[in-house]
Write an enzyme that holds these catalytic residues in place. Structure first.
Site, PDB file in Angstrom:
ATOM      1  CB  SER A  19     -55.443  45.784 -92.410  1.00 20.32           C
ATOM      2  OG  SER A  19     -54.200  45.155 -92.248  1.00 20.32           O
ATOM      3  CB  SER A  75     -55.701  35.894 -94.066  1.00 22.26           C
ATOM      4  OG  SER A  75     -54.823  36.778 -94.685  1.00 22.26           O
ATOM      5  CG  ASN A  96     -40.336  43.048 -96.860  1.00 20.91           C
ATOM      6  OD1 ASN A  96     -41.078  42.671 -95.944  1.00 20.91           O
ATOM      7  ND2 ASN A  96     -39.658  42.203 -97.618  1.00 20.91           N
ATOM      8  CD  GLU A  97     -42.065  48.816 -99.420  1.00 21.73           C
ATOM      9  OE1 GLU A  97     -42.815  48.202 -98.643  1.00 21.73           O
ATOM     10  OE2 GLU A  97     -41.959  48.531-100.625  1.00 21.73           O
ATOM     11  CD  GLN A 103     -53.096  39.840 -88.052  1.00 22.50           C
ATOM     12  OE1 GLN A 103     -52.924  39.448 -89.200  1.00 22.50           O
ATOM     13  NE2 GLN A 103     -52.127  40.312 -87.314  1.00 22.50           N
ATOM     14  CD  GLU A 158     -48.310  38.905 -88.479  1.00 22.39           C
ATOM     15  OE1 GLU A 158     -48.467  39.862 -87.706  1.00 22.39           O
ATOM     16  OE2 GLU A 158     -49.040  38.692 -89.454  1.00 22.39           O
TER      17      GLU A 158
END
Ligand SMILES: Cc1cc2nc3c(=O)[nH]c(=O)nc-3n(C[C@H](O)[C@H](O)[C@H](O)COP(=O)(O)OP(=O)(O)OC[C@H]3O[C@@H](n4cnc5c(N)ncnc54)[C@H](O)[C@@H]3O)c2cc1C
Length: 364
Positions: A127, A159, A348-349, A124, A238
């Site tokens: 980013s 990854s 998570n933020e 993927q 995801e």
């Protein structure tokens, strides 16, 4: 709501358990090494041979046309049998569902069976150095050329890209922010790949540089300019369902409860709570699967699951280390990986902001 399994679901569980009982491999070398990568691919081919690599996909693409409930059952048995993490996960859990929904018949026929067998392993490539949480800020671009597109730019934290055969990612074809992004698939052949070591020192990530990498017209997923919409469907799979099934956390919780058996009652109680939380996630996910099967979208609520499983995983591994002290070797890799849970698939933020604004309707 009926919480019992049907006779067919129980039979499927028994079949999977029986097959894995005879075929689950011994621990494989890490997939972030060349040998480990090859061993994981061979395991994917074996799973596919039993038509167990993508049970919920249609039969013509290597699946069984099974329901999401059957997929969740498969996952529970898979992790309980101690089977390895899936080297094909970006393909089968992220790109695959997007291809099934937005791909052309030719794309589906060509790529999905190959993905199901582990012939192609996908990375993927979303980013970028300045576009992680703020993905719409990405600057990698694609320019049309004879027969397809040329890709330019710089992606990072990808990854398995050190060994992957193909990648998928968003590239700007026009406009600003989320307008004018297009979803491309591409072979890794001409991409400059620089492996980046993770905490364990292995090349788990890679940085990708595109200097006019050619990808044919047939590898555009969906319409040009519609990449953001498709990518958001990918992130919903995801975070909400496919990337991390409850089976994985139930298996960890079971190991933890066993570990805590004779421990200090306070620690044993914490382990038991983790088991209950893993089961709560299991029930929540079965509800999500039923809603999807009834035609609903998971949408922003997917973020709730992502926050929950990543924090539970971290808590479970930290407790194992507390219980075992310097004998925690078996749990160490899992612990290091659990540290990344609150970061990958969207931090998570950011997930908390999504839940606050889009699920709870709180003001910005
Ligand atoms: C194990 C692992 C595997 C990964 N695999 C892949 C992969 O295969 N492919 C891929 O494309 N990417 C992958 N990533 C990258 C991952 O998606 C990004 O790291 C993530 O999206 C965060 O982006 P960033 O690193 O640029 O951090 P930044 O966006 O720079 O954020 C840094 C910190 O600031 C916080 N922050 C930023 N903006 C806000 C805001 N508006 N409000 C509150 N807090 C904010 C973030 O939550 C974070 O804590 C992986 C990451 C990890 C750790």
């Amino acid at each position: 709501m009926d919480l019992d399994y049907s006779t067919a679901e129980l039979a499927f569980r028994a079949e999977v358990r029986d097959w894995l009982g005879g075929h689950a491999p011994p621990p494989l070398p890490p997939m972030d090494t060349a040998d480990g990568f090859a061993a994981h691919r061979a395991w994917e081919a074996e799973l596919a041979g039993a038509r167990l690599s993508v049970v919920s996909w249609p039969e013509e693409y290597g699946g069984r046309g099974a329901s999401l409930i059957d997929w969740l059952i498969f996952e529970e048995e898979y992790w309980a049998a101690g089977c390895p993490a899936r080297v094909t996960q970006n393909g089968i859990f992220l790109l695959g569902p997007s291809l099934l929904r937005h791909g052309t018949p030719e794309q589906r026929e060509h790529w999905l069976p190959r993905m199901a067998r582990g012939d192609d392993v996908w990375a993927q490539a979303w980013s970028e150095p300045e576009a992680g949480s703020d993905l719409a800020a990405l600057t990698s671009r694609a320019e049309p050329c004879e027969g397809g597109w040329r890709l330019y730019g710089h992606k990072t934290w990808s990854s398995r890209a050190a060994f992957a055969t193909h990648g998928f990612g968003l590239f700007r074809t026009s406009g600003a922010r989320h307008r004018g992004l297009t979803y491309f698939m591409f072979p890794m052949t001409d991409v400059a790949v620089r492996p980046i070591a993770q905490l364990d020192g292995l090349p788990g990530f890679a940085e990708l540089r595109f200097d006019g990498v050619f990808t044919p017209e047939s590898m555009v997923l969906g319409e040009v300019g519609q990449g953001w919409r498709i990518a958001m469907a990918t992130t919903s799979s995801e975070r909400g369902l496919t990337l991390r099934s409850p089976g994985r956390f139930l298996a960890t919780a079971d190991r933890l409860v066993e570990l805590a058996g004779d421990a200090d009652p306070v620690l044993a109680d914490r382990a038991a709570r983790c088991r209950v939380e893993a089961e709560a996630y299991q029930l929540h996910t079965f509800g999500t699967a039923r809603r999807i099967m009834a035609g609903e979208e998971i949408g922003s609520a997917a973020s709730l699951g992502k926050i929950f499983w990543s924090e539970l995983d971290l808590r479970m591994h930290a407790l194992a280390l507390e219980l075992l002290g310097d004998r925690a070797e078996d749990w160490l890799d899992g612990f290091l990986f659990s540290l990344a849970g609150p970061i990958y698939a969207g931090t998570n933020e950011i997930q908390r902001s999504i839940v606050a604004e889009r699920v709870l309707g709180l003001p910005r």
